[in-house]
Design a protein around this motif. Sequence first.
Motif, mmCIF file in Angstrom:
data_model
loop_
_atom_site.group_PDB
_atom_site.id
_atom_site.type_symbol
_atom_site.label_atom_id
_atom_site.label_comp_id
_atom_site.label_asym_id
_atom_site.label_seq_id
_atom_site.Cartn_x
_atom_site.Cartn_y
_atom_site.Cartn_z
ATOM 1 N N ASN A 331 12.828 -11.314 -9.416
ATOM 2 C CA ASN A 331 12.711 -11.689 -8.003
ATOM 3 C C ASN A 331 14.014 -12.185 -7.378
ATOM 4 N N THR A 386 12.458 -12.939 -3.717
ATOM 5 C CA THR A 386 11.371 -12.130 -3.155
ATOM 6 C C THR A 386 10.045 -12.373 -3.867
ATOM 7 N N GLY A 387 9.915 -13.520 -4.525
ATOM 8 C CA GLY A 387 8.690 -13.805 -5.264
ATOM 9 C C GLY A 387 7.518 -14.237 -4.410
ATOM 10 N N PHE A 388 7.771 -14.572 -3.158
ATOM 11 C CA PHE A 388 6.685 -14.942 -2.255
ATOM 12 C C PHE A 388 6.191 -13.707 -1.501
ATOM 13 N N LYS A 389 4.914 -13.605 -1.321
ATOM 14 C CA LYS A 389 4.345 -12.491 -0.580
ATOM 15 C C LYS A 389 4.764 -12.570 0.890
ATOM 16 N N LYS A 390 5.311 -11.497 1.402
ATOM 17 C CA LYS A 390 5.727 -11.342 2.800
ATOM 18 C C LYS A 390 6.945 -12.178 3.179
ATOM 19 N N HIS A 391 7.577 -12.833 2.217
ATOM 20 C CA HIS A 391 8.746 -13.657 2.516
ATOM 21 C C HIS A 391 9.954 -13.173 1.706
ATOM 22 N N THR A 392 11.106 -13.161 2.352
ATOM 23 C CA THR A 392 12.379 -12.991 1.653
ATOM 24 C C THR A 392 13.213 -14.223 1.963
ATOM 25 N N TRP A 451 10.119 -13.768 7.325
ATOM 26 C CA TRP A 451 8.675 -13.731 7.100
ATOM 27 C C TRP A 451 8.093 -12.512 7.824
ATOM 28 N N ASN A 452 7.574 -11.563 7.063
ATOM 29 C CA ASN A 452 6.929 -10.386 7.636
ATOM 30 C C ASN A 452 5.479 -10.734 7.965
#
Length: 723
Positions: A331, A386-392, A451-452
């Motif tokens: 990640n 990039t380990g969080f969903k929808k977050h970089t 945040w997507n």
Amino acid sequence: MYIRLLIILINLTIISFPSYAEDETTEADREAIEFLKGLKLEELVEVEVTLDNVFNVFDGLIKARKVTIATGKEQTTDRAPSVTTVITAQDIEATGATDLDEVLEMVPGLHVARNRAYNPIYIIRGIYSTFNPQILMLVNGIPINRLYFGNKGAMWAGMPVANIARIEVIRGPGSAVFGANAFAGVINIITKTKKDIEGTEIGTRIGSFNTQDAYILHGGTWAGFDIASSLEYRNTDGHNEIIDIDAQSHFDNQFGTNASLAPGGVNMQKRNLDARLDISKENWQLRSGYQGRRNIGTGAGTGEALDPIGHFTDDRFNADLTYHNSTFTENWDVTAQLSYFQTRYNTNNQTIFPSGAFGGAYPNGMIIDTSISERNNRLDLSGFYTGFKKHTVRLGIGYHYGEMYKIKHYTNTNPTTGFPIQNLMDISNTSYSFIPEGSRKNWHVFLQDVWNLTPNWEWTTGFRYDNYSDFKSTLNPRFALSWQPISKFSTKLMYASAFRAPTFSELYITSNPVHKGNLNLNPETIDTWELAFNYHVRNNLHLATNLFSYKWSDGIRYVPGASKGIFIADNVGIQKAYGLEFEARWKMTKKSSLLANYAFVKASDENNKHDAGNYPQHSAYVRSDWLLMPNWFLDTQINWVSERQRAFGDSRSPVDDYTTVDFTLRRKNIKKGHWNFAVSVRNLFDVDAREPSQGPDSNGVINIPYDLPLAGRHYWLELRYHF
């Protein structure tokens, strides 16, 4: 081979048909087909490359370009959380630009003005200052701004472009990513690597003002390492436009003398040497560079009195070692960078006022020679998670140590009595020296989250905290909301704050007879709101518009001190502005394209309830590219600059508008693609274009009342060979 022939025929059909009438056969199509019939099979590879190059020149103007400067990660300019511009090596070649200043005139809302030494002032959105510290200059992402004036260097003397792969520009604040001086904008110059050169290229250029240029580029592989190197040399007398009245003219009227050299030409000579080396393998990259500047002319004179004798030298050396691993862990994408930047400039026989000045008190002229060395060390660590969903998420930390040392000061004025002396006196390391040696430490930490929210909505948040050893710490946030309801349309709402660090000259100068430093200065700050729209109307038409407003606070100005005639640096300036920038890219046919932009800005000096002055309220740029016949390109540029009001206290009429036109005709792919020839005419109609000179001094005198003339019509011829 038959498959290759079919591909070429398809490409010919695509390129030859205009986009607005694809069911019609043109005369150009018939000529291309006849041209193909006459070729031998072994020549087909050359034709394929040629036509592919033609396609890229025009199609590259329309496609959404990638940019890394906004967040540290590559993304399209449409989605980046800043207003950005990307200029490629293909753009530079097509327009015939030979120096960075010519390239930057393509950027919407960016105008290149000049100070009295004819160093460039990059004005973005009405933010004007003589030394231009409000622009952060980067080379391969590493700052090259100096401690003394906070800018790219008092003796810049231009930057050649043969080794530039692309230039990325942020118009607006960038301190949440880059820290100090990313205030009005950020300019990142990215040099070529092995993949950008692939082989060896040599070039030479001759032109007006006794100008000679030569360069060599090489990109290849050695012992498993990717190698890119460049060497560029330029020597010129520079243009010799006339200054009618200078500072000494006013003293001649006062003393009844005739010492002034005005009317006379500006001193624009220079001799430049640029060398760079790039070595990379796997995750490692080592880059180094040297920029040597010799015999740099003084422009209109350091004291705004013509000086054909004095000249400057400037040496710059940089090196950086970068480790980048995009798969450090599952990640984490990690980058570590260690960099070093050293500079040294000095003046040689710098004649502030000419022989016979002040009633003959200075028979050899008033001379002040100085030199300053600087070194800057930086260590930066950052990573994308990039380990969080929808977050970089991007995290970073860094440290900077800057030092100004080996300061020399020579003068032929006795600092104790104020009277002229016959020989130069060394007053270095005394209380009379213009500035003491000093250092600055800075560490920073930043956090950024993209945040997507949904496939069409994206929210960017960023904060950067900077702590300085010689003034207070700063915290600079930014927020951006991006919406793309359909694939061809996007909009962004953005807010950001930024700061400009006080320079060493503003903090520490003590012996200047007019201007004094102030150890209690705070950084300048700016708060900016932006609303941007991007619309790909058709595959051949792209439109972009952005609206902005900002408030510039704590501007560092020189205000009257306790003693008469002495001015002290202080945080008193307030400037507000609003405006818009519009850009259109249109591929009119497969053989022609048009790029146009327009910018409007209205900036006000809130302290004096007056226009901020010296910037263009209206500016426009138009560029057209035409494929006249196979391998013949014609590029036309029109640059319009309008409505430059004077600053408060300057009663002169507004600076005259001007419109310049440049032409470049280029023949590519001569002798199986090895040779490339071009001829360029700049300022074709010999327009009398001028940039504003400095306003009145403390006595109300305007030393150069008729402004600073730019070069008239001039030309160059160029020949390149690639193997």
